[in-house]
Design a protein around this motif. Sequence first.
Motif, PDB file in Angstrom:
ATOM      1  N   TYR A  78       0.832  -1.207   0.000  1.00  0.00           N
ATOM      2  CA  TYR A  78       0.000   0.000   0.000  1.00  0.00           C
ATOM      3  C   TYR A  78       0.869   1.261   0.000  1.00  0.00           C
ATOM      4  O   TYR A  78       0.569   2.231  -0.702  1.00  0.00           O
ATOM      5  N   ILE A  81       2.305   1.819  -3.427  1.00  0.00           N
ATOM      6  CA  ILE A  81       1.282   2.331  -4.344  1.00  0.00           C
ATOM      7  C   ILE A  81       1.109   3.834  -4.137  1.00  0.00           C
ATOM      8  O   ILE A  81       1.111   4.615  -5.097  1.00  0.00           O
ATOM      9  N   LEU A  82       0.961   4.240  -2.884  1.00  0.00           N
ATOM     10  CA  LEU A  82       0.756   5.658  -2.583  1.00  0.00           C
ATOM     11  C   LEU A  82       1.975   6.496  -2.956  1.00  0.00           C
ATOM     12  O   LEU A  82       1.843   7.636  -3.402  1.00  0.00           O
ATOM     13  N   GLU A  83       3.161   5.935  -2.803  1.00  0.00           N
ATOM     14  CA  GLU A  83       4.404   6.640  -3.161  1.00  0.00           C
ATOM     15  C   GLU A  83       4.650   6.650  -4.662  1.00  0.00           C
ATOM     16  O   GLU A  83       5.544   7.337  -5.143  1.00  0.00           O
ATOM     17  N   GLN A  84       3.857   5.849  -5.394  1.00  0.00           N
ATOM     18  CA  GLN A  84       4.040   5.701  -6.843  1.00  0.00           C
ATOM     19  C   GLN A  84       5.449   5.224  -7.180  1.00  0.00           C
ATOM     20  O   GLN A  84       6.128   5.763  -8.070  1.00  0.00           O
ATOM     21  N   HIS A  86       7.122   3.101  -9.042  1.00  0.00           N
ATOM     22  CA  HIS A  86       6.959   2.241 -10.207  1.00  0.00           C
ATOM     23  C   HIS A  86       8.071   1.204 -10.299  1.00  0.00           C
ATOM     24  O   HIS A  86       7.825   0.060 -10.698  1.00  0.00           O
ATOM     25  N   GLN A 245      -4.408   7.375   4.263  1.00  0.00           N
ATOM     26  CA  GLN A 245      -4.842   7.814   2.942  1.00  0.00           C
ATOM     27  C   GLN A 245      -5.427   6.634   2.170  1.00  0.00           C
ATOM     28  O   GLN A 245      -4.904   5.520   2.251  1.00  0.00           O
ATOM     29  N   ILE A 247      -6.388   4.578  -1.282  1.00  0.00           N
ATOM     30  CA  ILE A 247      -5.862   4.386  -2.627  1.00  0.00           C
ATOM     31  C   ILE A 247      -6.976   4.671  -3.636  1.00  0.00           C
ATOM     32  O   ILE A 247      -8.098   4.188  -3.498  1.00  0.00           O
ATOM     33  N   LYS A 248      -6.650   5.485  -4.647  1.00  0.00           N
ATOM     34  CA  LYS A 248      -7.601   5.865  -5.684  1.00  0.00           C
ATOM     35  C   LYS A 248      -7.155   5.299  -7.030  1.00  0.00           C
ATOM     36  O   LYS A 248      -5.959   5.217  -7.308  1.00  0.00           O
ATOM     37  N   GLU A 251      -5.641   8.253  -9.445  1.00  0.00           N
ATOM     38  CA  GLU A 251      -4.435   8.868  -8.890  1.00  0.00           C
ATOM     39  C   GLU A 251      -3.301   7.879  -8.688  1.00  0.00           C
ATOM     40  O   GLU A 251      -2.126   8.218  -8.895  1.00  0.00           O
ATOM     41  N   HIS A 252      -3.612   6.656  -8.313  1.00  0.00           N
ATOM     42  CA  HIS A 252      -2.575   5.714  -7.904  1.00  0.00           C
ATOM     43  C   HIS A 252      -2.452   4.464  -8.779  1.00  0.00           C
ATOM     44  O   HIS A 252      -1.334   4.060  -9.120  1.00  0.00           O
TER      45      HIS A 252
END
Length: 262
Positions: A78, A81-84, A86, A245, A247-248, A251-252
Amino acid sequence: MKINDLPEPPRCALIVGHPGHELRILGWVKRMQPIVVALTDGSGHIGQSRLEISRKFLGEAGATPSRLYGMSSDREIYSKILEQDHLFFLGLAESVANLLIDQSTEFVAGDAIEGYNPSHDLCRLIIDRAVRLASNERGQIIKNYAFPLVGDPSLGGYFENNMTIKLSSDELTFKLSESQRYIEKTGGVLASEVAISVTNYGKAAFGTEVFHVEDSSAALANFEQEQPYYELYGEQQVKAGFYKQAIKYREHIAPLARRLLQ
């Protein structure tokens, strides 16, 4: 086409977002005895891993947890994912690809994209990338199938190129008894999910296991118009104080999907 009709059992891999997903296709697991990859340890926000319990159940079904069994905690996934991050997820896909190459894998089964949990959907994207990388490296196409984790387990005829297996009465009894044993040992969200599914669809529905070839881009496109369930659930978890927060998708998940699908 039915898996029953395959001339010889292929070298199989089961790749799931969380330990416990094997319960959904336990008949296939027992027949094919795959090597198993789990993206997370299934610890959720409470931090209690399901790896060892699943390891025992997988062993009883003849499957083999791989070196990539429980690669990360749910909290780490998670956060990434939030930190992006990749590169983190590209690295996971490369690790899975290397395993598929090392094992001479011919058939992969794994989570479908359903918008239920972001880890499940990312698992599918990682599978797709890993299969492409491994197939290209070996010069041989690895069959890649998805199976649903929510909804009626006996449905799937609306997918093209779907494959099904029909469990014998003994296989269904084994699957249901193992599922009951599993949820008694683990409890938590998985227990309630299994109980709801059995109540909604009946035990007989679990005697059919459906696999389909998934167009991940098309599956994700549904969330351009329809909010995935995990957004609503994530907002509830934030209000409950479990997460800071939610996860969207836009956005994510969408940016990660574009990178993984390249």
